[in-house]
Design a protein around this motif. Structure first.
Motif, PDB file in Angstrom:
ATOM      1  N   LYS A   1      17.379  30.417  -9.961  1.00 42.45           N
ATOM      2  CA  LYS A   1      16.116  29.998  -9.082  1.00 42.45           C
ATOM      3  C   LYS A   1      15.532  28.950  -9.828  1.00 42.45           C
ATOM      4  N   ARG A   2      15.256  27.782  -9.201  1.00 42.13           N
ATOM      5  CA  ARG A   2      14.672  26.654  -9.657  1.00 42.13           C
ATOM      6  C   ARG A   2      13.821  26.032  -8.627  1.00 42.13           C
ATOM      7  N   TRP A   3      12.728  25.204  -9.238  1.00 36.50           N
ATOM      8  CA  TRP A   3      11.933  24.525  -8.586  1.00 36.50           C
ATOM      9  C   TRP A   3      12.392  23.095  -8.132  1.00 36.50           C
ATOM     10  N   PHE A   4      12.256  22.781  -7.218  1.00 42.50           N
ATOM     11  CA  PHE A   4      12.838  21.527  -6.350  1.00 42.50           C
ATOM     12  C   PHE A   4      11.899  20.487  -5.824  1.00 42.50           C
ATOM     13  N   THR A   5      11.842  19.430  -6.137  1.00 39.92           N
ATOM     14  CA  THR A   5      11.117  18.050  -5.846  1.00 39.92           C
ATOM     15  C   THR A   5      11.906  16.946  -5.115  1.00 39.92           C
ATOM     16  N   LEU A   6      11.708  16.803  -3.909  1.00 36.66           N
ATOM     17  CA  LEU A   6      12.576  15.845  -3.111  1.00 36.66           C
ATOM     18  C   LEU A   6      11.485  14.542  -2.887  1.00 36.66           C
ATOM     19  N   CYS A   7      11.997  13.508  -3.227  1.00 39.84           N
ATOM     20  CA  CYS A   7      10.910  12.212  -3.245  1.00 39.84           C
ATOM     21  C   CYS A   7      11.656  11.376  -2.058  1.00 39.84           C
ATOM     22  N   PHE A   8      10.988  10.879  -0.924  1.00 38.58           N
ATOM     23  CA  PHE A   8      11.388  10.037  -0.214  1.00 38.58           C
ATOM     24  C   PHE A   8      11.704   8.439  -0.546  1.00 38.58           C
TER      25      PHE A   8
ATOM     26  N   ILE B   1      16.372  21.208   5.265  1.00 32.44           N
ATOM     27  CA  ILE B   1      17.313  20.379   6.025  1.00 32.44           C
ATOM     28  C   ILE B   1      16.635  19.231   6.544  1.00 32.44           C
ATOM     29  N   GLU B   2      15.546  19.522   7.114  1.00 33.15           N
ATOM     30  CA  GLU B   2      14.755  18.404   7.884  1.00 33.15           C
ATOM     31  C   GLU B   2      14.420  17.205   7.016  1.00 33.15           C
ATOM     32  N   ALA B   3      14.115  17.692   5.510  1.00 34.93           N
ATOM     33  CA  ALA B   3      13.763  16.716   4.894  1.00 34.93           C
ATOM     34  C   ALA B   3      14.883  15.816   4.240  1.00 34.93           C
ATOM     35  N   PHE B   4      15.831  16.625   4.075  1.00 34.36           N
ATOM     36  CA  PHE B   4      17.135  15.862   3.617  1.00 34.36           C
ATOM     37  C   PHE B   4      17.685  14.948   4.701  1.00 34.36           C
ATOM     38  N   ARG B   5      17.674  15.417   5.720  1.00 30.74           N
ATOM     39  CA  ARG B   5      18.130  14.564   7.046  1.00 30.74           C
ATOM     40  C   ARG B   5      17.376  13.170   7.048  1.00 30.74           C
ATOM     41  N   LYS B   6      16.008  13.467   6.970  1.00 25.47           N
ATOM     42  CA  LYS B   6      15.135  12.190   7.099  1.00 25.47           C
ATOM     43  C   LYS B   6      15.407  11.208   5.884  1.00 25.47           C
ATOM     44  N   ILE B   7      15.686  11.673   4.625  1.00 26.46           N
ATOM     45  CA  ILE B   7      16.151  10.628   3.748  1.00 26.46           C
ATOM     46  C   ILE B   7      17.527  10.084   3.986  1.00 26.46           C
TER      47      ILE B   7
ATOM     48  N   ILE C   1       0.711  -1.134  -0.143  1.00 27.31           N
ATOM     49  CA  ILE C   1       0.003   0.160   0.070  1.00 27.31           C
ATOM     50  C   ILE C   1       0.766   1.381  -0.087  1.00 27.31           C
ATOM     51  N   PRO C   2       2.034   1.322   0.953  1.00 23.49           N
ATOM     52  CA  PRO C   2       2.643   2.613   0.870  1.00 23.49           C
ATOM     53  C   PRO C   2       3.558   2.941  -0.506  1.00 23.49           C
ATOM     54  N   GLN C   3       3.561   1.894  -1.202  1.00 19.52           N
ATOM     55  CA  GLN C   3       4.197   1.967  -2.510  1.00 19.52           C
ATOM     56  C   GLN C   3       3.277   2.313  -3.928  1.00 19.52           C
ATOM     57  N   ILE C   4       1.883   2.234  -3.513  1.00 20.76           N
ATOM     58  CA  ILE C   4       0.950   2.397  -4.716  1.00 20.76           C
ATOM     59  C   ILE C   4       1.044   3.765  -5.441  1.00 20.76           C
ATOM     60  N   THR C   5       1.218   5.018  -4.579  1.00 21.61           N
ATOM     61  CA  THR C   5       1.297   6.250  -4.907  1.00 21.61           C
ATOM     62  C   THR C   5       1.990   7.015  -3.832  1.00 21.61           C
ATOM     63  N   ARG C   6       2.790   8.110  -4.338  1.00 20.62           N
ATOM     64  CA  ARG C   6       3.700   8.665  -2.956  1.00 20.62           C
ATOM     65  C   ARG C   6       3.518  10.456  -3.320  1.00 20.62           C
ATOM     66  N   GLU C   7       3.592  10.970  -2.460  1.00 21.04           N
ATOM     67  CA  GLU C   7       3.873  12.215  -2.354  1.00 21.04           C
ATOM     68  C   GLU C   7       5.114  12.887  -2.264  1.00 21.04           C
ATOM     69  N   SER C   8       5.653  14.156  -2.721  1.00 22.22           N
ATOM     70  CA  SER C   8       6.927  14.629  -2.615  1.00 22.22           C
ATOM     71  C   SER C   8       7.090  15.000  -1.005  1.00 22.22           C
ATOM     72  N   LEU C   9       8.336  14.609  -0.514  1.00 24.08           N
ATOM     73  CA  LEU C   9       8.689  14.842   0.775  1.00 24.08           C
ATOM     74  C   LEU C   9       8.680  16.345   0.761  1.00 24.08           C
ATOM     75  N   LYS C  10       9.187  17.272  -0.068  1.00 26.44           N
ATOM     76  CA  LYS C  10       9.305  18.463   0.076  1.00 26.44           C
ATOM     77  C   LYS C  10       9.448  19.329  -1.330  1.00 26.44           C
ATOM     78  N   GLU C  11       8.603  20.406  -1.708  1.00 27.65           N
ATOM     79  CA  GLU C  11       8.908  20.701  -2.996  1.00 27.65           C
ATOM     80  C   GLU C  11       8.933  22.540  -2.783  1.00 27.65           C
ATOM     81  N   GLY C  12       9.515  23.170  -3.684  1.00 30.33           N
ATOM     82  CA  GLY C  12       9.685  24.697  -3.627  1.00 30.33           C
ATOM     83  C   GLY C  12      10.734  25.059  -4.309  1.00 30.33           C
TER      84      GLY C  12
END
Length: 394
Positions: free
Chosen positions: A276-283, A354-360, A250-261
């Protein structure tokens, strides 16, 4: 004769009990409204959605409104747990149950599916069969790859061959794209797309991530399509992992980005101008992707994020001495072979990234992660990052 204080006190005691202490529809803590026709305690946000179903649900504040004795007795008899046994009796494993943070259309359609259409009571099998049909066809507005115009396109989802196809015209024999379920992801992005029903579909197209941005004018078709995608993804995962249980997949079906901006970035030598760029971080796949704008069809670059044991770390500092950057909240991402430098506009954004990076970084790598790392290293051939990625932005 009912008294305001006595009955409100009973309700306040009742809402503190396990099961009632979370909103029946989005799990928000400390709900202070209730549907006295359904017997459920709900949060303020969901109570507004219940009001849009006046023939099904009628709500009152458990703190401020007058409650008759008979209504309080019904709330005592029913409550959230008993109501879920009725209205969520047959929720399919793949069906997405929205939470507090989710967008309005997901919560609204969840409430309508449960109480108005009674999809999960076991009364109407046709609702559940629709999600698991061999073919699901719908018409959506899709953003053009190279422009901002949204045009109608026909989407065909096949659970038989695990594909999603879309066509330019209804009589087209050849699809514009045929997307396999292997790497497909779908999640709602109303703010990014600029529509309350905006859905982002992402998949691998050759060597890069491809994004489709779509919406439907009505909430029910787009949420039904989203859950049909989830049903097809789960069927695909069960097909390739027959020994795993639904709970594992179930957790692998679809996923949201951990952080975007937005952040600003510089190049490999750190002497290049900041952009300036738009970043998307996927856990799930441990990748940082970046784009020129949020609605780009493909990324400009990708960076794999490993663990501390593999030489990855992230830190913060002031970047006021950094030339060419308008922003001053610096993030330094260390990889085994390269140092990446990013700038955030505000300290709060810096802390969140930073919190999102450290989580990964703190999460152990799986065998799939090692395969993903290898693909990021070797998939791209233009201006490769020595630290495990590609930069098409220099």
């Amino acid at each position: 004769m009912a008294t305001l204080g006595r009955n409100n006190k009973i309700l306040l005691d009742l809402v503190r009990k396990p099961g009632n202490n979370l909103c029946a529809d989005c799990a928000a803590p400390e709900p202070d409204w209730a549907s006295y026709t359904l017997g459920v305690f709900v949060c303020l946000n969901c109570s507004g959605m219940h009001r849009s179903l006046p023939t099904v649900s009628k709500v009152k504040s458990i703190r401020l409104d007058y409650w008759e004795d008979s209504l309080v007795e019904f709330m005592q008899e029913r409550g959230n747990s008993a109501a879920k046994d009725i209205f969520e009796k047959c929720v399919p494993a793949f069906y997405y149950r929205p939470q507090l943070k989710d967008c309005a259309v997901l919560k609204d359609q969840w409430i309508r599916a449960k109480y108005e259409r009674r999809e999960f009571t076991g009364e109407h099998e046709n609702f559940l069969q629709a999600y698991n049909s061999d073919l699901v066809e719908t018409t959506l507005w899709k953003k053009g790859r190279d422009n901002k115009q949204f045009l109608k396109r026909i989407f065909l989802l096949s659970q038989k061959d695990f594909t999603l196809k879309y066509f330019i015209k209804g009589d087209s024999k050849v699809p514009k794209a045929c997307i396999t379920m292997k790497d497909l992801n779908a999640n709602f992005q109303p703010e990014k797309i600029g529509h309350n029903h905006g859905l982002q579909i992402s998949y691998l197209e050759g060597e890069r991530t491809r994004n489709l941005f779509v919406y439907h004018e009505d909430g029910q078709p787009i949420v039904s399509f989203f859950n049909a995608i989830r049903a097809t993804r789960l069927a695909y995962l069960l097909n390739i992992h027959p020994r795993l249980q639904n709970s594992d997949l179930i957790p692998q079906i679809t996923r949201e980005s951990l952080k975007e901006g937005y952040m600003e970035k510089t190049g490999p030598t750190q002497r290049e101008p900041f952009k300036k760029r738009w970043f998307t971080l996927c856990f799930m796949n441990r990748k940082l992707l970046y784009y020129k704008s949020p609605l780009d069809a493909t990324e400009l670059g990708a960076v794999f994020i490993g663990t501390e044991n593999h030489g990855y770390s992230v830190s913060e500092s002031s970047g006021r001495g950094t030339r060419t950057s308008r922003w001053h909240c610096r993030i330094t991402l260390e990889t085994p072979e390269r140092q990446f430098l990013f700038m955030c506009e505000h300290a709060q954004e810096q802390r969140e990234w930073i919190e999102a990076f450290r989580k990964i970084i703190s999460q152990p790598m799986t065998s799939e992660d090692y395969a993903s790392r290898t693909m990021v290293f070797h998939r791209y051939h233009m201006r490769p990052f020595s630290g495990g990625g590609i930069d098409l932005d220099m």
